[in-house]
Scaffold this active site. Sequence first.
Site, PDB file in Angstrom:
ATOM      1  N   HIS A   1     -31.979  21.327 -62.803  1.00 43.29           N
ATOM      2  CA  HIS A   1     -32.138  20.522 -61.857  1.00 43.29           C
ATOM      3  C   HIS A   1     -32.957  19.324 -61.905  1.00 43.29           C
ATOM      4  O   HIS A   1     -33.976  19.436 -62.556  1.00 43.29           O
ATOM      5  CB  HIS A   1     -32.579  21.540 -60.614  1.00 43.29           C
ATOM      6  CG  HIS A   1     -32.822  21.258 -59.228  1.00 43.29           C
ATOM      7  ND1 HIS A   1     -31.761  20.592 -58.571  1.00 43.29           N
ATOM      8  CD2 HIS A   1     -33.930  20.855 -58.390  1.00 43.29           C
ATOM      9  CE1 HIS A   1     -32.072  20.186 -57.163  1.00 43.29           C
ATOM     10  NE2 HIS A   1     -33.683  20.361 -57.292  1.00 43.29           N
TER      11      HIS A   1
ATOM     12  N   CYS B   1     -28.056  16.211 -57.790  1.00 42.07           N
ATOM     13  CA  CYS B   1     -29.509  15.922 -57.522  1.00 42.07           C
ATOM     14  C   CYS B   1     -29.984  14.963 -58.390  1.00 42.07           C
ATOM     15  O   CYS B   1     -30.908  14.286 -58.004  1.00 42.07           O
ATOM     16  CB  CYS B   1     -30.124  17.305 -57.931  1.00 42.07           C
ATOM     17  SG  CYS B   1     -29.708  18.040 -59.723  1.00 42.07           S
TER      18      CYS B   1
END
Length: 917
Positions: A304, A54
């Site tokens: 994340h 990510c």
Amino acid sequence: RRNCRGNPNCLVGIGEHAWLGEIDENSFHNIDDPNCERRKKNAFVGLTNLGATCYVNTFLQMWFLNLELRQALYLCPSACGDGVPKDTDYEPQTICEHLQYLFALLQNSKRRYIDPSAFVKALGLDTGQQQDAQEFSKLFMSLLEDTLSKQKNPDVRNIVQKQFCGEYAYVTVCNQCGRESKLVSKFYELELNIQGHKQLTDCITEFLKEEKLEGDNRYFCETCQSKQNATRKIRLLSLPCTLNLQLMRFVFDRQTGHKKKLNTYIGFSELLDMEPFMEQKNGVYVYELSAVLIHRGVSAYSGHYIAHVKDPQTGEWYKFNDEDIEKMEGKKLQLGIEEDLAEPSKSQTRKPKCGKGTHCSRNAYMLVYRLQAREKSLTVQVPAFLQELVERDNCKFEEWCNEMAEMRKQSVARGKIKHEEVKELYQRLPAEAGSPYDFISLEWLQKWLDESTPPKPIDNTACLCSHGKLHPDKISLMKRISEYVADFFYRRYGGGPRLNVKALCKDCVVERCRILRLKNQLNEDYKTVTNLLKMTVKGTDGFWVGKASLRSWRQLALEQLNEQDEDAEHSNGKMNGNAQNKDESNEEKREEEEELNFNEDIVCPHGDLCISENERRVVSKEAWEKLKQYFPKAPEFPNNKECCSQCKILEREGEENEALHKMMASEQKTSLQNLFHDKCRPCLGSWPQETDELYIVSQFFVEEWRKFVRRPTRCSPVSSIANSVLLCPHGGLMFTFASMTKEDSKHIALIWPSEWERIQKLFVVDHVIKITRTQTAEGARYASEPQLCPECREGLLCQQQRDLREYTQATIYIHKVVDNKKVMKDAAPELNVSSSEAEEEREENKPEGEQDPDFNQANGGTKRQKLSHQSYITYQKQGIRRSTRHRKVRGEKALLVSASQTLKELKIQVRPALREA
């Protein structure tokens, strides 16, 4: 409504509700609408997260929206600029080509998201491990700059420097002479410390603040030619078009030795005026916020990454979260949702209030500002060769969409046909009274009604008995359906065997009834047999029955009746060729053979009546006939039956052997009385004056021999002395004279010459081991026969040292002591004492007279008092062997330890034990 599983006529609740009534077409398939994977109008394209990539996706989306960088990359010549053959897939060779193709897909692809696997693989990144995002940004920019520096076009070659590169100078001023030295350096981002700050401008001020060089850190001035106090600071000379500000959220924690994340709020504005921080004030240095990179999570090693990026053409803000892209409302940056997703912490501060045009974040780790532009934004066109590749990928996507749509259409068509089929057949599924019918598996019917799994051919073999017909116990797993529907099923799906009206096995039903009758009759027969056993049997009309069998005959009969049903199931498995059932049944048969059946407890190994009358009793003929009904194969012994003749012979031989062993033990004890009682034993440490030679046997032989003498009827006699255990493979002695006086004394036993003569008559000796003393002018000298083997002795010592270092599951003993005494008592690592050894130790600890099986308590039954520690040492000096086993002290705890344990682990293990003590 639930199905009555035990009722073969109940056909409700087997899955028919999903097909009755109106049904939505979407229930006929499990294929998502391919149009959901299509890019929406005026939307950006997402990037697939390959596991932990990510952070890469956020940077790619931010660089893609840098129009100048995208335009320069499109101008970079490619090896396939003339086109790619249609029958081959395009494979980029360089990082620039990978970025070109990726940016072209992000710009004109019809997919909602694309796969960056080729780009990630080209960089050599581990998709399952999250890297440092800030470090990745630096390394990739360096790689990209180095790759583009080889291009001829200056707009391509210098794009990284123009967009991201600025200059600052380290300026050092001598306090003595005022000399100023300047070191100019390039930067691609400013690394700002956020610890202790609340605003971005405060972080920049600290970055540029003046530093004093004093004491050991003084500056060597070339004008003064000596170390002088000085000041040092950073001066910003020039700023790039795109200003990257790295917020140092991930810092090294010296206490833990790991990185940690600073979850503190930092405020920043949408417009940043850098003029107050510049050395020269005559330029335009107003920047506007273009991207905010966010790390969600409280740990530096997990979380994340997402990106909020501003579209330079429309001025609208978008949130890029891998495949999902969300447009912010009202052309405003919104970070509130992202801040709320962070895990709560007790020490967490409240979010400060933000004014108009300002924001604050505790998760932002990089802020990107772009120089405020007065002209319109650039329009970037995809080169023709890249557009051709994009069109080719779009064609593949369209083909996939059409294929998925066709599969959905076919699934819907099949579902409609199945729907009509089920509605028609379910109405005719019940068998009417007096009409032909078939039995079919409930499991198969449920699979037929389950639209997700197409039904397989009908398989009824699991419901058959050993006679090849329907087993009565399997009726609860079957359903009775009409012959019309059964004909349709077998014609459409195949399988078998068919189980019609005559399929139910009459033999199994009759056998089941017999077993049920016997079970009902068992309680009555148990009372009858109990009363018959109370009667005295006269004459020779009785029968011998084992007492153990009589105690449990009702339970055995019940188990035998239940086993008959299980045998039928096993035979069914064999008919169906089930290999696993065969193996299981064979194993169970072996287990059954090992268990004794009724009246087999009085059968001797020769198959005849056992000789022990304590294990059996006589029952009447009436009681035996009742028992025989339940155990027809039980061995039968009338009460006039003679016992086994072979067992009688063996019993007589056993008695003779016991008498012989007792005589041998008595003779050996009389001959070697001092060795048995451990009295008047010679000691190598203080050599006895009356002899110049002593003999050696293994201590193991002495202990085994004493066991036999104490219990001649329980232990086997010792016929030989195996001194080979004390010798090496070369025939040399394994112990030195000095070691036999100390640590190795527990392995040997010393024998007087007079005792050795008697030992040679009583036992077979494999090797004679002798120690001889010779008097010389220098003193006594001792020699062994056979002599010491130095090589094997050295190997034995090494092995002993290795065992001491590498022990596992060893026992140490600890106890709490007051008055500054020793707090911890360690025993040498030893294994747990087995029960047989414990019993032997109890024998050893008995007073001398008690150890003797012929002990005569003429002393009035008084026992010797337990020896104190000092008196024990005195006996030891006199030659009495001391047991090496541990004697437990009151309040002592035993712990199991291993050599691999650390001292810290041992302390943790010791604490609970000391608290208990």
